[in-house]
Write an enzyme that holds these catalytic residues in place. Sequence first.
Site, PDB file in Angstrom:
ATOM      1  N   LYS A   1       0.047   5.126   8.509  1.00 28.64           N
ATOM      2  CA  LYS A   1       0.667   5.477   7.212  1.00 28.64           C
ATOM      3  C   LYS A   1      -0.416   5.659   6.142  1.00 28.64           C
ATOM      4  CE  LYS A   1       1.688   1.930   4.953  1.00 28.64           C
ATOM      5  NZ  LYS A   1       1.231   0.979   3.935  1.00 28.64           N
TER       6      LYS A   1
ATOM      7  N   LYS B   1      -7.119   1.928  -2.755  1.00 31.06           N
ATOM      8  CA  LYS B   1      -6.696   1.320  -1.492  1.00 31.06           C
ATOM      9  C   LYS B   1      -6.651   2.364  -0.371  1.00 31.06           C
ATOM     10  CE  LYS B   1      -4.956  -1.474   1.486  1.00 31.06           C
ATOM     11  NZ  LYS B   1      -5.915  -2.251   2.260  1.00 31.06           N
TER      12      LYS B   1
ATOM     13  N   THR C   1       0.862  -1.187   0.000  1.00 29.92           N
ATOM     14  CA  THR C   1       0.000   0.000   0.000  1.00 29.92           C
ATOM     15  C   THR C   1       0.896   1.234   0.000  1.00 29.92           C
ATOM     16  OG1 THR C   1      -1.677  -1.164   1.284  1.00 29.92           O
ATOM     17  CG2 THR C   1      -1.838   1.235   1.185  1.00 29.92           C
TER      18      THR C   1
HETATM   19  P1  NAP Z   1       4.841  -6.117   7.901  1.00 28.36           P
HETATM   20  O1  NAP Z   1       4.462  -7.374   8.587  1.00 28.36           O
HETATM   21  O2  NAP Z   1       5.297  -4.956   8.723  1.00 28.36           O
HETATM   22  O3  NAP Z   1       5.953  -6.478   6.798  1.00 28.36           O
HETATM   23  C1  NAP Z   1       6.646  -5.479   6.125  1.00 28.36           C
HETATM   24  C2  NAP Z   1       7.607  -6.075   5.122  1.00 28.36           C
HETATM   25  O4  NAP Z   1       8.324  -5.000   4.493  1.00 28.36           O
HETATM   26  C3  NAP Z   1       8.671  -6.996   5.749  1.00 28.36           C
HETATM   27  O5  NAP Z   1       8.964  -8.028   4.839  1.00 28.36           O
HETATM   28  C4  NAP Z   1       9.855  -6.064   5.907  1.00 28.36           C
HETATM   29  O6  NAP Z   1      11.101  -6.713   5.946  1.00 28.36           O
HETATM   30  C5  NAP Z   1       9.735  -5.253   4.640  1.00 28.36           C
HETATM   31  N1  NAP Z   1      10.462  -3.986   4.707  1.00 28.36           N
HETATM   32  C6  NAP Z   1      10.271  -2.952   5.560  1.00 28.36           C
HETATM   33  N2  NAP Z   1      11.114  -1.958   5.280  1.00 28.36           N
HETATM   34  C7  NAP Z   1      11.888  -2.376   4.251  1.00 28.36           C
HETATM   35  C8  NAP Z   1      12.943  -1.789   3.508  1.00 28.36           C
HETATM   36  N3  NAP Z   1      13.386  -0.548   3.771  1.00 28.36           N
HETATM   37  N4  NAP Z   1      13.489  -2.495   2.498  1.00 28.36           N
HETATM   38  C9  NAP Z   1      13.050  -3.745   2.212  1.00 28.36           C
HETATM   39  N5  NAP Z   1      12.049  -4.354   2.873  1.00 28.36           N
HETATM   40  C10 NAP Z   1      11.477  -3.675   3.878  1.00 28.36           C
HETATM   41  O7  NAP Z   1       3.628  -5.545   7.030  1.00 28.36           O
HETATM   42  P2  NAP Z   1       2.383  -6.303   6.379  1.00 28.36           P
HETATM   43  O8  NAP Z   1       1.239  -6.272   7.321  1.00 28.36           O
HETATM   44  O9  NAP Z   1       2.815  -7.570   5.764  1.00 28.36           O
HETATM   45  O10 NAP Z   1       2.000  -5.233   5.235  1.00 28.36           O
HETATM   46  C11 NAP Z   1       2.734  -5.133   4.033  1.00 28.36           C
HETATM   47  C12 NAP Z   1       2.042  -4.101   3.149  1.00 28.36           C
HETATM   48  O11 NAP Z   1       0.690  -4.536   2.908  1.00 28.36           O
HETATM   49  C13 NAP Z   1       1.916  -2.712   3.768  1.00 28.36           C
HETATM   50  O12 NAP Z   1       2.011  -1.750   2.750  1.00 28.36           O
HETATM   51  C14 NAP Z   1       0.514  -2.715   4.368  1.00 28.36           C
HETATM   52  O13 NAP Z   1      -0.007  -1.409   4.478  1.00 28.36           O
HETATM   53  C15 NAP Z   1      -0.215  -3.545   3.348  1.00 28.36           C
HETATM   54  N6  NAP Z   1      -1.411  -4.266   3.830  1.00 28.36           N
HETATM   55  C16 NAP Z   1      -1.382  -4.914   5.027  1.00 28.36           C
HETATM   56  C17 NAP Z   1      -2.515  -5.604   5.440  1.00 28.36           C
HETATM   57  C18 NAP Z   1      -2.556  -6.321   6.763  1.00 28.36           C
HETATM   58  O14 NAP Z   1      -3.673  -6.612   7.213  1.00 28.36           O
HETATM   59  N7  NAP Z   1      -1.457  -6.632   7.405  1.00 28.36           N
HETATM   60  C19 NAP Z   1      -3.652  -5.643   4.631  1.00 28.36           C
HETATM   61  C20 NAP Z   1      -3.629  -5.005   3.395  1.00 28.36           C
HETATM   62  C21 NAP Z   1      -2.490  -4.313   3.008  1.00 28.36           C
HETATM   63  P3  NAP Z   1      11.790  -7.156   7.346  1.00 28.36           P
HETATM   64  O15 NAP Z   1      11.198  -8.503   7.678  1.00 28.36           O
HETATM   65  O16 NAP Z   1      13.237  -7.208   7.062  1.00 28.36           O
HETATM   66  O17 NAP Z   1      11.435  -6.100   8.365  1.00 28.36           O
END
Ligand code: NAP
Length: 288
Positions: free
Chosen positions: A238, A170, A95
């Site tokens: 965010k 989104k 997102t």
């Molecule tokens: P998350 O658990 O915080 O995972 C974030 C991912 O991004 C991890 O793999 C992390 O790697 C990586 N990352 C962070 N900073 C980075 C950088 N500078 N360079 C490379 N990789 C980096 O988040 P999530 O819940 O999976 O969400 C991921 C995305 O989907 C976000 O944009 C969120 O808004 C969106 N989203 C989430 C949900 C939900 O319910 N969770 C639903 C819809 C959309 P590390 O493991 O090394 O930290």
Amino acid sequence: MEVGFLGLGIMGKAISMNLLQHGFKVTVWNRTLSKCNELVAHGATIGESPAEVVKKCKITIGMLADPPAALSVVFDKGGILEQICPGKGYIDMSTVDPETSTKISQAISAKGGHFLEAPVSGSKQPAETGQLVILSAGEKELYDEAIPALNVIGKKSFFLGEIGNGAKMKLVVNMIMGCMMNAFSEGLVLSEKSGLDPRTLLEVLDLGGIANPMFRGKGPGMLQGNHSPAFPLKHQQKDIRLALALGDENAVSMPVAAAANETYKTARSLGLGDLDFSAVFEAVKGLK
Ligand code: NAP
């Protein structure tokens, strides 16, 4: 079908596991490489960098935290741009704001590669079970080519036209969701502080016109202080921040979203950012 997958956080891990379970060959990369191990135990292979994953796979999917992360896997050393070329596609499910997506799209196109933005609606459990809603935009040919994977990841895919439209859709959805959660939290606290049983409020809400799966699913756990993360609060904040910027650009007054943003910021300042976004309830209560 072979796909690459970059970013194994809550969503990326669930989606790539689901792809593996549906017989896809998946090559994974994560900034913290050790997080790949669980996927490898289920049949995935590891790419040492985003570039290596793209070199190996015709289509690579990314699911990164935020705009800086989404840009980093494309532009930094060992990034996607080093290997993307004609015949290869990148699908970013993170997102982000439309500007970030446009920047990525332009850079990939300049190398002859193909790009689709495809943020998703739905959280950890829908990601595990292939029930996400996919909000894609960009190159229709890549969308069509990726349909077998998209059909496993989601219960419905939208193709919304030009780059930026998926990101905008989104952000609108998550702005509404964040405001709802904030109002829900205020209602729960108000009911309790004014002498009502908030569990009865949950029952009343669930029988009326504003009943919804989010209140139903998260309400009971919230009252018990359970905010184990499905959608981290830092990402909800965010998304409201990026939605407010979209509102600025389009001269749309959004006082409700602006107020909700302040509450999510307070929650972050209380150290609640890594918990589920339902932890905004604790900020409304005035407790950590
Ligand atoms: P998350 O658990 O915080 O995972 C974030 C991912 O991004 C991890 O793999 C992390 O790697 C990586 N990352 C962070 N900073 C980075 C950088 N500078 N360079 C490379 N990789 C980096 O988040 P999530 O819940 O999976 O969400 C991921 C995305 O989907 C976000 O944009 C969120 O808004 C969106 N989203 C989430 C949900 C939900 O319910 N969770 C639903 C819809 C959309 P590390 O493991 O090394 O930290």
